[in-house]
Design an enzyme around this catalytic site. Structure first.
Site, PDB file in Angstrom:
ATOM      1  N   TRP A 165       9.755  -4.143 -15.042  1.00 15.79           N
ATOM      2  CA  TRP A 165       8.809  -4.275 -13.936  1.00 15.79           C
ATOM      3  C   TRP A 165       9.189  -5.540 -13.158  1.00 15.79           C
ATOM      4  O   TRP A 165       9.391  -6.604 -13.756  1.00 15.79           O
ATOM      5  CB  TRP A 165       7.397  -4.394 -14.512  1.00 15.79           C
ATOM      6  CG  TRP A 165       6.317  -4.577 -13.503  1.00 15.79           C
ATOM      7  CD1 TRP A 165       6.060  -3.778 -12.420  1.00 15.79           C
ATOM      8  CD2 TRP A 165       5.324  -5.612 -13.489  1.00 15.79           C
ATOM      9  NE1 TRP A 165       4.973  -4.265 -11.738  1.00 15.79           N
ATOM     10  CE2 TRP A 165       4.505  -5.385 -12.368  1.00 15.79           C
ATOM     11  CE3 TRP A 165       5.046  -6.706 -14.312  1.00 15.79           C
ATOM     12  CZ2 TRP A 165       3.434  -6.198 -12.056  1.00 15.79           C
ATOM     13  CZ3 TRP A 165       3.983  -7.516 -13.995  1.00 15.79           C
ATOM     14  CH2 TRP A 165       3.177  -7.262 -12.888  1.00 15.79           C
ATOM     15  N   ASP A 246       3.866  -5.901 -23.224  1.00 11.90           N
ATOM     16  CA  ASP A 246       3.197  -5.619 -21.963  1.00 11.90           C
ATOM     17  C   ASP A 246       2.684  -4.185 -22.060  1.00 11.90           C
ATOM     18  O   ASP A 246       3.479  -3.241 -22.115  1.00 11.90           O
ATOM     19  CB  ASP A 246       4.206  -5.780 -20.813  1.00 11.90           C
ATOM     20  CG  ASP A 246       3.552  -5.562 -19.458  1.00 11.90           C
ATOM     21  OD1 ASP A 246       2.355  -5.229 -19.410  1.00 11.90           O
ATOM     22  OD2 ASP A 246       4.257  -5.728 -18.434  1.00 11.90           O
ATOM     23  N   LYS A 282      -4.280   1.152 -14.545  1.00 12.47           N
ATOM     24  CA  LYS A 282      -3.791   2.528 -14.432  1.00 12.47           C
ATOM     25  C   LYS A 282      -4.601   3.504 -15.268  1.00 12.47           C
ATOM     26  O   LYS A 282      -4.965   4.562 -14.798  1.00 12.47           O
ATOM     27  CB  LYS A 282      -2.310   2.598 -14.832  1.00 12.47           C
ATOM     28  CG  LYS A 282      -1.422   1.565 -14.159  1.00 12.47           C
ATOM     29  CD  LYS A 282      -1.378   1.715 -12.637  1.00 12.47           C
ATOM     30  CE  LYS A 282      -0.811   0.484 -11.974  1.00 12.47           C
ATOM     31  NZ  LYS A 282       0.591   0.520 -11.667  1.00 12.47           N
TER      32      LYS A 282
HETATM   33  C1  LIG Z   1       4.911  -2.910 -16.853  1.00 10.49           C
HETATM   34  C2  LIG Z   1       3.792  -3.429 -16.042  1.00 10.49           C
HETATM   35  N1  LIG Z   1       3.184  -4.552 -16.415  1.00 10.49           N
HETATM   36  C3  LIG Z   1       2.165  -5.053 -15.735  1.00 10.49           C
HETATM   37  C4  LIG Z   1       1.688  -4.451 -14.605  1.00 10.49           C
HETATM   38  C5  LIG Z   1       0.556  -5.162 -13.940  1.00 10.49           C
HETATM   39  O1  LIG Z   1      -0.352  -4.444 -13.253  1.00 10.49           O
HETATM   40  P1  LIG Z   1      -1.822  -5.025 -13.096  1.00 10.49           P
HETATM   41  O2  LIG Z   1      -1.706  -6.458 -12.799  1.00 10.49           O
HETATM   42  O3  LIG Z   1      -2.394  -4.246 -11.975  1.00 10.49           O
HETATM   43  O4  LIG Z   1      -2.489  -4.762 -14.400  1.00 10.49           O
HETATM   44  C6  LIG Z   1       2.293  -3.285 -14.149  1.00 10.49           C
HETATM   45  C7  LIG Z   1       1.859  -2.623 -12.932  1.00 10.49           C
HETATM   46  O5  LIG Z   1       2.502  -1.797 -12.348  1.00 10.49           O
HETATM   47  C8  LIG Z   1       3.372  -2.756 -14.895  1.00 10.49           C
HETATM   48  O6  LIG Z   1       3.984  -1.637 -14.543  1.00 10.49           O
END
Ligand SMILES: Cc1ncc(COP(=O)(O)O)c(C=O)c1O
Ligand SMILES: *[C@@H]1O[C@H](CO)[C@@H](O)[C@H](O)[C@H]1NC(C)=O
Length: 437
Positions: A165, A246, A282
């Site tokens: 990411w 993560d 998500k």
């Molecule tokens: C692998 C991964 N980590 C973290 C996030 C963080 O998203 P958020 O800050 O909206 O929870 C995302 C979002 O696309 C992601 O794909």
């Protein structure tokens, strides 16, 4: 001596002084200070926003946005879960106040979050070995963890998968945590480069923080198998590394919250201390509410207490408090047996929709391709995203010829595709495989 100072913005004293000093004996000085920020250079464009803007400007009716970052319905519309609407209605009726919450977040929310991750009766929860602190979603949890690493492990470095990411690098850079990459993706077979991964993790200095995607790896959609996870755990143990999970898609890989937490639970059951960034962006479709948490599983309740106290301090420094609304939504849904079951059903149907799309895309690719290429990777991938083995030139071709917009790394959002569009996408992909190298 005349000195006319013409200043459009309010000049700083140092600016006037400098100009006076540099002005000649009798020269008229005109110092036009447009802004204090003249020295600030333009930041880089956000690649994904550029893709979205190009998509908006596209006039062809066949246009398709497969760069989207959140779940879409079969009609390709954004989706608010029914169970979220119900919870919000209940919250409105309750009419709770908006006083500051505790620094570490709502107690019930934190408890629920650790339980969803580890299982309700997990011994580490019962023994109070888990420090959970609410965060600004997954990104905020990673930022908070980075501040913690920077503060308490100044010599350690993080290892992230290649690819990963996009924001992992940015967040670590911002927090001053050095990082390097381990091999993860093998483009020829569109699978995990397992040997590369293992040897890079082995080669890292002892005590590195190894960033692992708990499930539904972004951007590839490719996860290690259970046997591979066991071996990854062996190497991490051997090297005294610290696993940093993560978990942004719990429930959105398999449709089941427990199955998707399997990798984290494996490490915890083997006695590892782990960091886990969790997000409800998500799996509850709450991306705009910024709701998530950082969990640190420690080997003793005493360590957990100290870690929690420092995470609270760091979180205060970063942004004081975390938003309440999302935490209350999570609390309302998971705390109610009926709503919790409704969430699970809705999540299952979201995952089913993505799986249906994968199956149809696989069928259409296999039926149309005449080169004997093997497409089963499409079915093995998990979650919202997929790599299709497309290079940048092939991505440009998809956009320029077929009006299909994807991020330039070749990531395709399966959760942004509908059954009706699969055949069109299959034609476009096969065309780009054959005509662009
Ligand atoms: C692998 C991964 N980590 C973290 C996030 C963080 O998203 P958020 O800050 O909206 O929870 C995302 C979002 O696309 C992601 O794909
Ligand atoms: C695409 O897949 C669907 C469902 O599997 C099938 O009905 C349809 O005929 C396929 N189209 C082509 C051209 O292969």
């Amino acid at each position: 001596m005349t000195s006319i100072v013409c200043s459009l913005a309010f000049p700083s004293p140092s600016l006037i002084w400098k100009n006076r000093k540099s002005s000649g004996r009798t020269t008229t000085m005109v110092a036009i200070s447009l802004s204090h920020f003249d020295g600030v250079t333009m930041g880089p464009p956000e690649p994904i926003v550029e893709v979205f803007e190009a998509f908006r400007a596209e006039t062809d009716p066949l246009k398709l946005n497969l760069a989207v970052r959140s779940y879409r319905t079969e009609e390709l519309e954004p989706y608010v879960l029914d169970v979220v609407k119900k919870a919000e209605k209940l919250l409105l009726e309750k009419g709770e106040n908006k006083e500051y919450p505790p620094v570490e977040g709502l107690t019930a929310f934190n408890k629920i979050t650790a339980e969803l991750l580890l299982g309700t009766d997990h011994p580490v929860i019962q023994q109070e070995k888990v420090a959970t602190v609410q965060s600004l979603s997954g990104s905020g949890a990673i930022r908070l963890a980075s501040a913690f690493i920077q503060g308490y492990f100044p010599d350690a470095h993080a290892m992230i998968p290649s690819p990963t990411w996009v924001n992992h690098k940015n967040i670590f850079d911002d927090a001053g945590v050095p990082w390097s990459e381990y091999r993860y993706y093998e483009p020829k077979t569109v699978s995990v480069d397992f040997d590369g991964m293992i040897s890079d993790i082995k080669a890292a200095p002892d005590g590195s923080f190894i960033v692992l995607h708990g499930c539904a790896h972004n951007p590839t959609g490719i996860d290690p198998t259970p046997q591979q996870w066991e071996k990854i755990a062996d190497v991490i143990q051997e090297k005294k590394h610290i696993p940093f999970f993560d978990v942004a898609y719990q429930g959105l890989a398999s449709g089941n919250l427990d199955i998707d937490a399997w990798s984290v639970r494996l490490f915890v059951s083997r006695g590892f201390e782990v960091l886990v960034a969790q997000s409800y962006s998500k799996n509850l479709g709450l991306q705009a509410e910024r709701i998530g948490a950082l969990n640190v599983v420690c080997s003793s309740p005493d360590a957990a207490k100290r870690v929690r106290s420092q995470l609270k301090r760091l979180s205060l420094n970063l942004h004081l408090y975390s938003p309440l609304h999302g935490a209350r939504i999570v609390e309302t849904i998971v705390g109610d047996h009926t709503l919790f079951n409704e969430w699970k059903e809705e999540m299952e149907s979201m995952v089913q929709r993505i799986k249906n799309v994968r199956k149809r895309l696989f069928d259409n690719l296999s039926q149309k391709d005449e080169s004997g290429k093997e497409f089963s990777f499409v079915l093995r991938q998990n979650g919202m995203f997929s790599y299709m083995g497309l290079n940048k030139a092939q991505c440009d071709y998809l956009t320029n010829k077929w009006h299909i917009y994807v991020t330039k790394d070749g990531r395709i959002t399966m959760a942004g595709l509908s059954l009706a569009k699969c055949e069109y996408l299959a034609d476009a992909i096969i065309d780009s495989y054959h005509n662009v190298s």
